[in-house]
Motif scaffolding. Sequence first.
Motif, PDB file in Angstrom:
ATOM      1  N   MET A   1       1.418  -1.447   0.633  1.00  0.00           N
ATOM      2  CA  MET A   1       0.453   0.710   0.611  1.00  0.00           C
ATOM      3  C   MET A   1       0.706   1.164  -0.159  1.00  0.00           C
ATOM      4  SD  MET A   1      -2.781  -1.320   2.602  1.00  0.00           S
ATOM      5  CE  MET A   1      -3.733  -2.614   2.569  1.00  0.00           C
ATOM      6  N   LEU A   2       2.529   1.221   0.404  1.00  0.00           N
ATOM      7  CA  LEU A   2       2.828   2.292   0.645  1.00  0.00           C
ATOM      8  C   LEU A   2       1.789   3.553   1.062  1.00  0.00           C
ATOM      9  CD1 LEU A   2       4.497   1.891  -3.024  1.00  0.00           C
ATOM     10  CD2 LEU A   2       5.647   1.352  -1.045  1.00  0.00           C
ATOM     11  N   ILE A   3       2.465   4.312   0.952  1.00  0.00           N
ATOM     12  CA  ILE A   3       1.255   5.772   1.257  1.00  0.00           C
ATOM     13  C   ILE A   3       0.215   5.882   1.826  1.00  0.00           C
ATOM     14  CG2 ILE A   3       1.528   7.854  -0.348  1.00  0.00           C
ATOM     15  CD1 ILE A   3       2.639   8.811   2.908  1.00  0.00           C
ATOM     16  N   THR A   4      -0.647   5.116   1.064  1.00  0.00           N
ATOM     17  CA  THR A   4      -1.743   4.586   1.482  1.00  0.00           C
ATOM     18  C   THR A   4      -2.248   4.055   2.262  1.00  0.00           C
ATOM     19  OG1 THR A   4      -2.538   2.910  -0.365  1.00  0.00           O
ATOM     20  CG2 THR A   4      -2.667   4.942  -1.336  1.00  0.00           C
ATOM     21  N   GLY A   5      -1.110   3.132   3.067  1.00  0.00           N
ATOM     22  CA  GLY A   5      -1.401   2.453   4.551  1.00  0.00           C
ATOM     23  C   GLY A   5      -2.301   3.453   5.190  1.00  0.00           C
ATOM     24  N   TRP A   6      -1.563   4.557   5.322  1.00  0.00           N
ATOM     25  CA  TRP A   6      -2.176   4.941   6.386  1.00  0.00           C
ATOM     26  C   TRP A   6      -3.762   5.834   6.504  1.00  0.00           C
ATOM     27  CZ3 TRP A   6       0.038   6.901  10.223  1.00  0.00           C
ATOM     28  CH2 TRP A   6       1.949   6.734  10.541  1.00  0.00           C
ATOM     29  N   ASN A   7      -3.691   5.236   5.055  1.00  0.00           N
ATOM     30  CA  ASN A   7      -5.810   5.804   5.349  1.00  0.00           C
ATOM     31  C   ASN A   7      -6.003   3.528   5.108  1.00  0.00           C
ATOM     32  OD1 ASN A   7      -6.916   8.640   5.807  1.00  0.00           O
ATOM     33  ND2 ASN A   7      -5.839   8.639   3.191  1.00  0.00           N
ATOM     34  N   ARG A   8      -5.792   3.208   4.156  1.00  0.00           N
ATOM     35  CA  ARG A   8      -6.349   1.901   3.719  1.00  0.00           C
ATOM     36  C   ARG A   8      -6.400   1.360   4.879  1.00  0.00           C
ATOM     37  NH1 ARG A   8      -3.629   0.977  -1.411  1.00  0.00           N
ATOM     38  NH2 ARG A   8      -4.628  -1.550  -1.456  1.00  0.00           N
ATOM     39  N   ALA A   9      -4.254   1.018   5.235  1.00  0.00           N
ATOM     40  CA  ALA A   9      -4.878  -0.105   6.289  1.00  0.00           C
ATOM     41  C   ALA A   9      -4.624   0.215   7.578  1.00  0.00           C
ATOM     42  CB  ALA A   9      -3.051  -0.330   6.548  1.00  0.00           C
ATOM     43  N   GLY A  10      -5.757   2.231   7.880  1.00  0.00           N
ATOM     44  CA  GLY A  10      -5.783   2.505   8.789  1.00  0.00           C
ATOM     45  C   GLY A  10      -4.990   2.692  10.443  1.00  0.00           C
ATOM     46  N   TRP A  11      -3.716   2.979   9.460  1.00  0.00           N
ATOM     47  CA  TRP A  11      -2.819   3.730  10.308  1.00  0.00           C
ATOM     48  C   TRP A  11      -2.801   4.797  11.526  1.00  0.00           C
ATOM     49  CZ3 TRP A  11       2.039   3.361   6.358  1.00  0.00           C
ATOM     50  CH2 TRP A  11       1.766   1.542   5.274  1.00  0.00           C
ATOM     51  N   TYR A  12      -3.728   5.983  10.508  1.00  0.00           N
ATOM     52  CA  TYR A  12      -3.738   6.856  11.479  1.00  0.00           C
ATOM     53  C   TYR A  12      -3.967   6.858  12.528  1.00  0.00           C
ATOM     54  CZ  TYR A  12      -4.912  12.032  11.832  1.00  0.00           C
ATOM     55  OH  TYR A  12      -4.407  12.858  12.536  1.00  0.00           O
ATOM     56  N   HIS A  13      -5.317   5.890  12.642  1.00  0.00           N
ATOM     57  CA  HIS A  13      -6.517   5.679  13.305  1.00  0.00           C
ATOM     58  C   HIS A  13      -6.201   4.772  14.617  1.00  0.00           C
ATOM     59  CE1 HIS A  13      -8.907   9.161  12.613  1.00  0.00           C
ATOM     60  NE2 HIS A  13      -8.673   8.035  11.599  1.00  0.00           N
ATOM     61  N   GLN A  14      -4.451   3.864  14.564  1.00  0.00           N
ATOM     62  CA  GLN A  14      -3.968   2.807  15.219  1.00  0.00           C
ATOM     63  C   GLN A  14      -3.915   3.269  16.659  1.00  0.00           C
ATOM     64  OE1 GLN A  14      -0.657   1.717  14.401  1.00  0.00           O
ATOM     65  NE2 GLN A  14      -1.009  -0.817  14.198  1.00  0.00           N
ATOM     66  N   PRO A  15      -3.244   4.445  16.918  1.00  0.00           N
ATOM     67  CA  PRO A  15      -2.623   5.215  18.282  1.00  0.00           C
ATOM     68  C   PRO A  15      -3.882   4.762  19.043  1.00  0.00           C
ATOM     69  CG  PRO A  15      -1.475   6.105  16.630  1.00  0.00           C
ATOM     70  CD  PRO A  15      -2.335   5.478  16.350  1.00  0.00           C
ATOM     71  N   ARG A  16      -5.090   5.652  18.244  1.00  0.00           N
ATOM     72  CA  ARG A  16      -6.756   5.014  19.371  1.00  0.00           C
ATOM     73  C   ARG A  16      -7.563   4.215  19.721  1.00  0.00           C
ATOM     74  NH1 ARG A  16     -10.175   9.469  17.430  1.00  0.00           N
ATOM     75  NH2 ARG A  16     -11.022   7.800  16.498  1.00  0.00           N
ATOM     76  N   LYS A  17      -7.269   3.260  18.157  1.00  0.00           N
ATOM     77  CA  LYS A  17      -7.562   1.972  18.147  1.00  0.00           C
ATOM     78  C   LYS A  17      -6.669   1.434  19.640  1.00  0.00           C
ATOM     79  CE  LYS A  17      -9.703  -0.002  14.309  1.00  0.00           C
ATOM     80  NZ  LYS A  17      -9.023  -0.743  13.058  1.00  0.00           N
ATOM     81  N   VAL A  18      -6.078   1.081  19.301  1.00  0.00           N
ATOM     82  CA  VAL A  18      -4.936   0.595  20.149  1.00  0.00           C
ATOM     83  C   VAL A  18      -5.073   1.061  21.556  1.00  0.00           C
ATOM     84  CG1 VAL A  18      -2.768  -0.377  20.819  1.00  0.00           C
ATOM     85  CG2 VAL A  18      -3.562  -0.683  18.881  1.00  0.00           C
ATOM     86  N   GLY A  19      -5.886   1.911  21.827  1.00  0.00           N
ATOM     87  CA  GLY A  19      -5.843   2.746  22.837  1.00  0.00           C
ATOM     88  C   GLY A  19      -6.958   2.362  23.611  1.00  0.00           C
ATOM     89  N   ASP A  20      -7.853   2.267  23.251  1.00  0.00           N
ATOM     90  CA  ASP A  20      -8.894   1.505  23.214  1.00  0.00           C
ATOM     91  C   ASP A  20      -8.990   0.493  24.083  1.00  0.00           C
ATOM     92  OD1 ASP A  20     -10.318   3.848  22.808  1.00  0.00           O
ATOM     93  OD2 ASP A  20     -12.520   2.977  20.721  1.00  0.00           O
ATOM     94  N   ARG A  21      -8.046  -0.346  23.103  1.00  0.00           N
ATOM     95  CA  ARG A  21      -7.777  -1.689  24.192  1.00  0.00           C
ATOM     96  C   ARG A  21      -6.841  -2.100  24.995  1.00  0.00           C
ATOM     97  NH1 ARG A  21      -5.756  -5.753  19.576  1.00  0.00           N
ATOM     98  NH2 ARG A  21      -7.061  -7.095  20.516  1.00  0.00           N
ATOM     99  N   VAL A  22      -6.010  -0.762  25.662  1.00  0.00           N
ATOM    100  CA  VAL A  22      -5.664  -0.715  26.679  1.00  0.00           C
ATOM    101  C   VAL A  22      -6.075   0.084  28.169  1.00  0.00           C
ATOM    102  CG1 VAL A  22      -3.785   0.410  28.376  1.00  0.00           C
ATOM    103  CG2 VAL A  22      -3.590  -0.308  25.431  1.00  0.00           C
ATOM    104  N   ALA A  23      -7.545   1.037  27.147  1.00  0.00           N
ATOM    105  CA  ALA A  23      -8.535   1.760  27.996  1.00  0.00           C
ATOM    106  C   ALA A  23      -8.978   0.558  28.910  1.00  0.00           C
ATOM    107  CB  ALA A  23      -9.274   1.669  27.448  1.00  0.00           C
ATOM    108  N   ARG A  24      -9.914  -0.526  28.438  1.00  0.00           N
ATOM    109  CA  ARG A  24     -10.565  -1.460  28.976  1.00  0.00           C
ATOM    110  C   ARG A  24      -9.507  -2.353  30.521  1.00  0.00           C
ATOM    111  NH1 ARG A  24     -11.860  -6.729  29.707  1.00  0.00           N
ATOM    112  NH2 ARG A  24     -10.088  -7.699  28.682  1.00  0.00           N
ATOM    113  N   LEU A  25      -8.641  -2.596  30.125  1.00  0.00           N
ATOM    114  CA  LEU A  25      -7.429  -3.080  31.242  1.00  0.00           C
ATOM    115  C   LEU A  25      -7.100  -1.954  32.252  1.00  0.00           C
ATOM    116  CD1 LEU A  25      -5.378  -4.425  28.758  1.00  0.00           C
ATOM    117  CD2 LEU A  25      -7.285  -5.505  29.566  1.00  0.00           C
TER     118      LEU A  25
END
Lengths: 395, 395
Positions: free
Chosen positions: B47-71
């Motif tokens: 995906m190269l640069i388009t991974g930021w959108n297509r693979a969701g890299w941009y929102h990863q810090p918050r999505k992973v954050g949600d998983r930590v939040a529960r703990l």
Amino acid sequence: MTDFNATRRAFHLPAGITYLDGNSLGPMPIGAEQRVAQMMVGEWSEMLITGWNRAGWYHQPRKVGDRVARLIGAGPGQVVMGDTLSIKVFQAVSAARVMRPDRRVILSDSGNFPSDLYVAQGLARAVGAELRVVAPEEVEANITDDLAVLMITEVDYRTGRRHDMKALTRKAHEHGVLTVWDLAHSAGAVDVDLLGADADFAVGCTYKYLNGGPGSPAFIWTNPRLADEAEPILQGWMGHAAPFAFDLEYHPAKGIERMRVGTPPVIAMTGLDAALDVWDGVDMADLRARSIELTEAFIHGVEATSPDLILNTPRDPAQRGSQVSFRHPQGYAIMQALIAEGVIGDFRAPDVLRFGFAPLYNDRDDVSQAVEVLGEILRKSSWDRPEFHQKSAVT
Amino acid sequence: MTDFNATRRAFHLPAGITYLDGNSLGPMPIGAEQRVAQMMVGEWSEMLITGWNRAGWYHQPRKVGDRVARLIGAGPGQVVMGDTLSIKVFQAVSAARVMRPDRRVILSDSGNFPSDLYVAQGLARAVGAELRVVAPEEVEANITDDLAVLMITEVDYRTGRRHDMKALTRKAHEHGVLTVWDLAHSAGAVDVDLLGADADFAVGCTYKYLNGGPGSPAFIWTNPRLADEAEPILQGWMGHAAPFAFDLEYHPAKGIERMRVGTPPVIAMTGLDAALDVWDGVDMADLRARSIELTEAFIHGVEATSPDLILNTPRDPAQRGSQVSFRHPQGYAIMQALIAEGVIGDFRAPDVLRFGFAPLYNDRDDVSQAVEVLGEILRKSSWDRPEFHQKSAVT
């Protein structure tokens, strides 16, 4: 003579894609995935905590730093890796400011990458300093005796204009000003010579021309004449003279090690280390020559076939980095059309089409392909259709 | 009921090793290597640069954050990942300090991890604040009206003593003091309840009990009642309200997003995301019960078989985290002998043997094995041999 056919072959470049966005995110070096897997399976999972010593994770930020040092005209032991570029900007500017306690002004220019300006604004508000922002062409005239720090990104992320590091540093020093150079668009793109310019601090990221992968670790360099004196505000245990003594008081390590902060990101750093293998046989003068060849060819090609595009990059190769940008009122739509045709550059508001040329893997065929596709798209002249008027997405 | 046999099977644990150092570096979850490879080959390289959108890299810090939040007893959208713990400590303490402009004292204790103290010292020097350090048991009595911030690591890295987050936060608030909780030895180890305690800020690392790999990204939480108001000194483009507008002025994003700084480390974050899969079926009350069961069994076992070791951890389970430490004048040598026998804990100067119990993969067999080997080593009583008197290495 550098073998650029060999370096090109070291990357995974998807079929049918002409990738001219390595100034945003470099492609994956073929060896990177295997090296990361090796580190995870062979080191982390087998050695567990002992990997910090046995696999050399602890010293990795300096060892990888040495590899980057060669590419930016710095010496061994002078560069350390870690954190992100914004954090490293903060460290460098804060350290420089502390060395000029009687001066409160940080000078930068409006062509700097916004994050650097944000970092300086936050720092200035906290410590009672002032960020002064002038146009790029007014920087030199604004170097005055009231400045503490000159904070400049060498190559403009939008226009590709390259500041004269040596001249600006000389003038800064004449006025007692310390310099912080952001090499985001320089490292791996042009022939940087930090020691030759006698710069004071330099920082950069590694996910553009150094191909370390999305968000790979940043680097920081302090001129050795200042390295034992620099006191960044951010002081973490990895920058302590004896991290494992667990003192309650901070005592900075000697030299560049004090610019380390927290526990280093080993997985990411290992991918970067693999990416740096590609640089082993590269001569930076060859790299610069090839960069100029590619950007010259692109400018001439586009101007000959797409006269509606306005060159947004200095015409003199000495004044630009390794990217070319053009302006067009429908720039966003044109870039979307290019990407749909497999030519990947990027768009920067309000009207800039950016094309990065990474000498390590871009070649004359990439230039021809981009020129040709761009010309075809421009000749279709359908740029007033409403669906092209959407705003830029994340990339 | 949490299936801890299943969670144990989710890790690669080297044969013949009893690993009691997950409080320093967690072992590799079996799925992590494959997920990282997938991200590198399937996302970055394709995906190269388009991974930021297509693979969701941009929102990863918050999505992973949600998983930590529960703990950690936080809600969705309240946690964001990035940087290292030291950087996140700096952000939280600096933001808290800005909210109390008329107060200059940051209170912490001598059982805090040194890096937190170093960070606070650097910040204090820069902004004209003062770091006051008292003994852990004196924290409560020292919460007074002149404090801006109470900066506490909930579980002591050396003794395993656990502060009472709810009681200290309540007292801090009675005196108008904001609280910053470092959860390095809490997240994934004990039943943290940030919202229940009404804490103000919390930070933590993910390479210990969360098993994200060496140097995996840190997290930060701001109580939602403060999240739109917090102004950390470190302001980078990813925390901007509109990062891709490339404004020259910083305007913080709403909520926890403003705690983002630079470009997020996607490769490292992907490994962490895979590691968090193991937590999906885990109930934190079960985790806490198992932690107490293991630490109780270890304390009783060691005291019955190795009377020369002095317990360095509170005897009351309510007052400790998920680790146990003992003191012995020859602690370093004893730990080396243990490691040689395949029981991996670690040593902290001057005389502390630390043993972490990670309920996700440690079990009663680990406890028995460690107790038995430790007892055998102690019975050999050869601890005055000079080769054991070397200083601690990096681990």
